[in-house]
Design a protein around this motif. Structure first.
Motif, PDB file in Angstrom:
ATOM      1  N   TYR A   4      49.297  35.681  33.321  1.00  0.00           N
ATOM      2  CA  TYR A   4      47.896  35.262  33.405  1.00  0.00           C
ATOM      3  C   TYR A   4      47.170  36.246  34.307  1.00  0.00           C
ATOM      4  CZ  TYR A   4      43.877  32.079  33.820  1.00  0.00           C
ATOM      5  OH  TYR A   4      42.621  31.508  33.769  1.00  0.00           O
ATOM      6  N   LEU A   5      46.027  36.766  33.829  1.00  0.00           N
ATOM      7  CA  LEU A   5      45.251  37.760  34.572  1.00  0.00           C
ATOM      8  C   LEU A   5      43.802  37.314  34.658  1.00  0.00           C
ATOM      9  CD1 LEU A   5      44.896  40.544  35.933  1.00  0.00           C
ATOM     10  CD2 LEU A   5      44.536  41.508  33.639  1.00  0.00           C
ATOM     11  N   CYS A   6      43.320  37.152  35.888  1.00  0.00           N
ATOM     12  CA  CYS A   6      41.917  36.827  36.136  1.00  0.00           C
ATOM     13  C   CYS A   6      41.253  38.028  36.774  1.00  0.00           C
ATOM     14  CB  CYS A   6      41.815  35.615  37.055  1.00  0.00           C
ATOM     15  SG  CYS A   6      40.145  35.265  37.662  1.00  0.00           S
ATOM     16  N   CYS A   7      40.173  38.521  36.173  1.00  0.00           N
ATOM     17  CA  CYS A   7      39.428  39.665  36.707  1.00  0.00           C
ATOM     18  C   CYS A   7      38.054  39.205  37.190  1.00  0.00           C
ATOM     19  CB  CYS A   7      39.282  40.755  35.651  1.00  0.00           C
ATOM     20  SG  CYS A   7      40.826  41.588  35.242  1.00  0.00           S
ATOM     21  N   VAL A   8      37.713  39.615  38.394  1.00  0.00           N
ATOM     22  CA  VAL A   8      36.464  39.223  39.037  1.00  0.00           C
ATOM     23  C   VAL A   8      35.630  40.471  39.317  1.00  0.00           C
ATOM     24  CG1 VAL A   8      35.437  38.125  41.066  1.00  0.00           C
ATOM     25  CG2 VAL A   8      37.602  37.251  40.139  1.00  0.00           C
ATOM     26  N   THR A   9      34.368  40.451  38.909  1.00  0.00           N
ATOM     27  CA  THR A   9      33.467  41.564  39.226  1.00  0.00           C
ATOM     28  C   THR A   9      32.030  41.090  39.146  1.00  0.00           C
ATOM     29  OG1 THR A   9      32.965  43.886  38.784  1.00  0.00           O
ATOM     30  CG2 THR A   9      33.211  42.470  36.874  1.00  0.00           C
ATOM     31  N   THR A  10      31.162  41.795  39.873  1.00  0.00           N
ATOM     32  CA  THR A  10      29.731  41.513  39.821  1.00  0.00           C
ATOM     33  C   THR A  10      28.924  42.779  39.562  1.00  0.00           C
ATOM     34  OG1 THR A  10      29.952  39.623  41.311  1.00  0.00           O
ATOM     35  CG2 THR A  10      27.773  40.562  41.139  1.00  0.00           C
ATOM     36  N   THR A  11      29.532  43.923  39.721  1.00  0.00           N
ATOM     37  CA  THR A  11      28.777  45.178  39.736  1.00  0.00           C
ATOM     38  C   THR A  11      28.640  45.844  38.371  1.00  0.00           C
ATOM     39  OG1 THR A  11      30.830  46.283  40.427  1.00  0.00           O
ATOM     40  CG2 THR A  11      29.279  45.654  42.143  1.00  0.00           C
ATOM     41  N   GLY A  12      29.026  45.169  37.309  1.00  0.00           N
ATOM     42  CA  GLY A  12      28.850  45.723  35.965  1.00  0.00           C
ATOM     43  C   GLY A  12      29.228  44.707  34.914  1.00  0.00           C
ATOM     44  N   MET A  13      28.573  44.792  33.755  1.00  0.00           N
ATOM     45  CA  MET A  13      28.827  43.882  32.639  1.00  0.00           C
ATOM     46  C   MET A  13      29.582  44.619  31.545  1.00  0.00           C
ATOM     47  SD  MET A  13      28.478  40.939  31.210  1.00  0.00           S
ATOM     48  CE  MET A  13      28.567  40.247  29.547  1.00  0.00           C
TER      49      MET A  13
ATOM     50  N   CYS B  42      40.107  41.507  41.923  1.00  0.00           N
ATOM     51  CA  CYS B  42      38.688  41.656  42.251  1.00  0.00           C
ATOM     52  C   CYS B  42      38.388  43.147  42.293  1.00  0.00           C
ATOM     53  CB  CYS B  42      38.368  41.038  43.607  1.00  0.00           C
ATOM     54  SG  CYS B  42      38.702  39.271  43.733  1.00  0.00           S
ATOM     55  N   VAL B  43      37.435  43.594  41.491  1.00  0.00           N
ATOM     56  CA  VAL B  43      37.115  45.023  41.488  1.00  0.00           C
ATOM     57  C   VAL B  43      35.596  45.204  41.448  1.00  0.00           C
ATOM     58  CG1 VAL B  43      37.468  45.148  38.983  1.00  0.00           C
ATOM     59  CG2 VAL B  43      37.497  47.243  40.334  1.00  0.00           C
ATOM     60  N   GLU B  44      35.089  45.867  42.469  1.00  0.00           N
ATOM     61  CA  GLU B  44      33.645  46.047  42.608  1.00  0.00           C
ATOM     62  C   GLU B  44      33.309  47.520  42.835  1.00  0.00           C
ATOM     63  OE1 GLU B  44      31.959  43.544  41.920  1.00  0.00           O
ATOM     64  OE2 GLU B  44      32.850  41.698  42.726  1.00  0.00           O
ATOM     65  N   ILE B  45      32.514  48.071  41.929  1.00  0.00           N
ATOM     66  CA  ILE B  45      31.995  49.433  42.085  1.00  0.00           C
ATOM     67  C   ILE B  45      30.542  49.285  42.517  1.00  0.00           C
ATOM     68  CG2 ILE B  45      31.763  51.704  41.031  1.00  0.00           C
ATOM     69  CD1 ILE B  45      34.649  50.593  41.157  1.00  0.00           C
ATOM     70  N   CYS B  46      30.361  49.027  43.803  1.00  0.00           N
ATOM     71  CA  CYS B  46      29.017  48.736  44.309  1.00  0.00           C
ATOM     72  C   CYS B  46      28.075  49.925  44.168  1.00  0.00           C
ATOM     73  CB  CYS B  46      29.102  48.269  45.754  1.00  0.00           C
ATOM     74  SG  CYS B  46      29.939  46.676  45.950  1.00  0.00           S
ATOM     75  N   SER B  47      28.637  51.145  44.144  1.00  0.00           N
ATOM     76  CA  SER B  47      27.782  52.318  43.943  1.00  0.00           C
ATOM     77  C   SER B  47      27.292  52.412  42.500  1.00  0.00           C
ATOM     78  CB  SER B  47      28.526  53.593  44.332  1.00  0.00           C
ATOM     79  OG  SER B  47      29.738  53.729  43.620  1.00  0.00           O
ATOM     80  N   ALA B  48      27.746  51.504  41.621  1.00  0.00           N
ATOM     81  CA  ALA B  48      27.201  51.405  40.266  1.00  0.00           C
ATOM     82  C   ALA B  48      26.108  50.340  40.202  1.00  0.00           C
ATOM     83  CB  ALA B  48      28.308  51.075  39.265  1.00  0.00           C
ATOM     84  N   ALA B  49      25.707  49.842  41.370  1.00  0.00           N
ATOM     85  CA  ALA B  49      24.662  48.819  41.412  1.00  0.00           C
ATOM     86  C   ALA B  49      23.590  49.173  42.445  1.00  0.00           C
ATOM     87  CB  ALA B  49      25.278  47.465  41.749  1.00  0.00           C
ATOM     88  N   TYR B  50      23.456  50.470  42.723  1.00  0.00           N
ATOM     89  CA  TYR B  50      22.484  50.914  43.714  1.00  0.00           C
ATOM     90  C   TYR B  50      21.183  51.376  43.061  1.00  0.00           C
ATOM     91  CZ  TYR B  50      25.686  51.037  47.735  1.00  0.00           C
ATOM     92  OH  TYR B  50      26.526  50.718  48.761  1.00  0.00           O
TER      93      TYR B  50
ATOM     94  N   GLY C  47      30.373  48.929  49.633  1.00  0.00           N
ATOM     95  CA  GLY C  47      31.263  50.004  49.232  1.00  0.00           C
ATOM     96  C   GLY C  47      32.074  49.622  48.007  1.00  0.00           C
ATOM     97  N   ASP C  48      32.796  50.593  47.461  1.00  0.00           N
ATOM     98  CA  ASP C  48      33.616  50.389  46.256  1.00  0.00           C
ATOM     99  C   ASP C  48      35.045  50.030  46.657  1.00  0.00           C
ATOM    100  OD1 ASP C  48      31.311  51.334  45.103  1.00  0.00           O
ATOM    101  OD2 ASP C  48      32.180  53.211  44.354  1.00  0.00           O
TER     102      ASP C  48
ATOM    103  N   ASN D 238      31.096  46.356  52.951  1.00  0.00           N
ATOM    104  CA  ASN D 238      31.264  45.100  52.217  1.00  0.00           C
ATOM    105  C   ASN D 238      31.694  45.451  50.793  1.00  0.00           C
ATOM    106  OD1 ASN D 238      30.868  42.792  50.658  1.00  0.00           O
ATOM    107  ND2 ASN D 238      29.017  42.167  51.743  1.00  0.00           N
ATOM    108  N   VAL D 239      32.953  45.168  50.439  1.00  0.00           N
ATOM    109  CA  VAL D 239      33.426  45.457  49.077  1.00  0.00           C
ATOM    110  C   VAL D 239      33.369  44.201  48.212  1.00  0.00           C
ATOM    111  CG1 VAL D 239      34.779  47.517  49.532  1.00  0.00           C
ATOM    112  CG2 VAL D 239      35.827  45.295  49.915  1.00  0.00           C
ATOM    113  N   SER D 240      32.411  43.342  48.528  1.00  0.00           N
ATOM    114  CA  SER D 240      32.052  42.176  47.724  1.00  0.00           C
ATOM    115  C   SER D 240      33.240  41.235  47.519  1.00  0.00           C
ATOM    116  CB  SER D 240      31.432  42.630  46.397  1.00  0.00           C
ATOM    117  OG  SER D 240      30.835  41.544  45.703  1.00  0.00           O
ATOM    118  N   SER D 241      33.549  40.863  46.296  1.00  0.00           N
ATOM    119  CA  SER D 241      34.487  39.767  46.032  1.00  0.00           C
ATOM    120  C   SER D 241      35.890  40.013  46.561  1.00  0.00           C
ATOM    121  CB  SER D 241      34.547  39.479  44.532  1.00  0.00           C
ATOM    122  OG  SER D 241      35.039  40.601  43.814  1.00  0.00           O
TER     123      SER D 241
END
Length: 356
Positions: A105-114, A169-177, A193-194, A313-316
């Motif tokens: 079972y794999l759960c992926c969490v992100t906010t910085t891209g769809m 949890c993977v966040e590329i915050c520099s893709a949301a600047y 940060g990423d 802050n690397v978010s999630s």
């Protein structure tokens, strides 16, 4: 017959993190974007962030990083999220003594891209995961979402004893600047940060020595502050822009006691029973507000503060970076309790209780 959930609680048996290869000090970011505004420079240099991993665009003819379109930002999110997400997963699996084929079972969490298909399906293809791997993608919940995901993965794990479940949890915050001269965007650009972080869970009647058991969760939705953290579409820039209200630290602090005390009351515990605090690195003011309202010491949030200093802050995934540092420190004793706490858009506070 003893109920299953009493004999096969989920345990955290591995954690792993990863970041992009490029890192910048706050001064380097200011210099790269030729930021001269005194107020913005002061904000960058006074927020307790010293260094962040970022994926910045190449320099243009004027020497400043080029202005990326929303499409280019989404492509950056996809490529970087897959790259560091895979590394975090492999790091986590190594600690858990498992292989990618072991993931059920794999759960992926992100906010910085769809992305559609989501990160879980893309990682199944990239890493050759099982065809019958269960999947869940949590998108858009923000910095609190790591504990929302952990709650779901814990439930799946306990319903499937002996099968490995993993959250990433993977966040590329520099893709949301958005880059302009406003204070609104400067607040965001000075903080995030990423990074990627993964955690592996297994429910088994034979408990793993040194692995904490997940005892429970508690949530708080602060509906009156629903607009305090949000993504807005910016017509001028033609991309999404993240908004972070000034009152966020005080909203979080004012509601921290109630959600924590209820989490502990459900387990018959008090705050003085908690040996370890793993709090989201939301920013200096957020950390200070949580400390004051919960009566915590600087030592209680030492990993929260050091992760903010070294990664931003690397978010999630921020709380898992702190959790990893707690494990590496070697101060945990059998029987110790720990509280995990994240906060984000909604506005929401999420908590979890662990015991070694």
């Amino acid at each position: 017959m003893t109920p299953l959930f009493e004999t096969a609680r989920a345990q955290i048996i591995g954690v792993g993190t990863a970041t992009p290869p490029t890192a910048y000090s706050q001064q380097q970011v200011l210099d790269a974007f030729r930021i001269d505004d005194r107020r913005i420079r002061l904000m960058f240099m006074s927020g307790s962030v010293e260094r962040r991993h970022l994926t910045l665009p190449p320099a243009g003819a004027d020497g400043k990083p080029v202005n990326e379109t929303q499409g280019e930002l989404l492509q950056k999110h996809r490529s970087q999220a897959l790259a560091i997400g895979e590394r975090a997963l492999l790091d986590c699996l190594e600690q858990a003594g498992a292989q990618p084929q072991d993931i059920r079972y794999l759960c992926c969490v992100t906010t910085t891209g769809m992305l559609t298909p989501g990160l879980s399906a893309l990682l199944c293809q990239r890493m050759g995961l099982r065809r019958d791997c269960g999947r869940l993608d949590i998108v858009g919940m923000g910095c609190n979402a790591g504990l929302n995901g952990l709650n779901a993965v814990t439930s799946w794990s306990q319903a499937h004893p002996g099968k490995l479940a993993v959250m990433l949890c993977v966040e590329i915050c520099s893709a949301a600047y958005v880059h302009d001269d406003s204070m609104q965007t400067a607040v965001v650009n000075s903080l995030f940060g990423d990074g990627a972080a993964a955690v592996a869970l297994l429910a088994d009647r034979a408990r793993s020595a040194g692995s904490p058991t997940v005892l429970g969760f508690n949530s708080c939705v602060i509906s009156e502050a629903v607009d305090a953290m949000r993504f807005d579409w910016d017509d001028h820039h033609g991309k999404f822009s993240f908004f972070l209200a000034q009152e966020v630290p005080y909203v979080v602090g004012a509601n921290a006691e109630a959600v924590i005390d209820q989490l502990l009351a459900d387990a018959g515990l008090r705050r003085s029973d908690i040996a370890h605090w793993v709090v989201h690195s939301g920013g200096k003011k957020v950390i200070d507000s949580v400390r004051v309202n919960l009566g915590l010491s600087a030592d209680d949030v030492r990993h929260t503060s050091s992760v903010l200093r070294d990664y931003g802050n690397v978010s999630s995934g921020s709380f898992l970076f702190s959790y990893q540092r707690l494990l590496q420190e070697g101060r945990i004793q059998p029987g110790d309790y720990a509280v995990m706490m994240t906060m984000g858009p909604g506005s929401t506070i999420e908590t979890a209780l662990l015991q070694w």
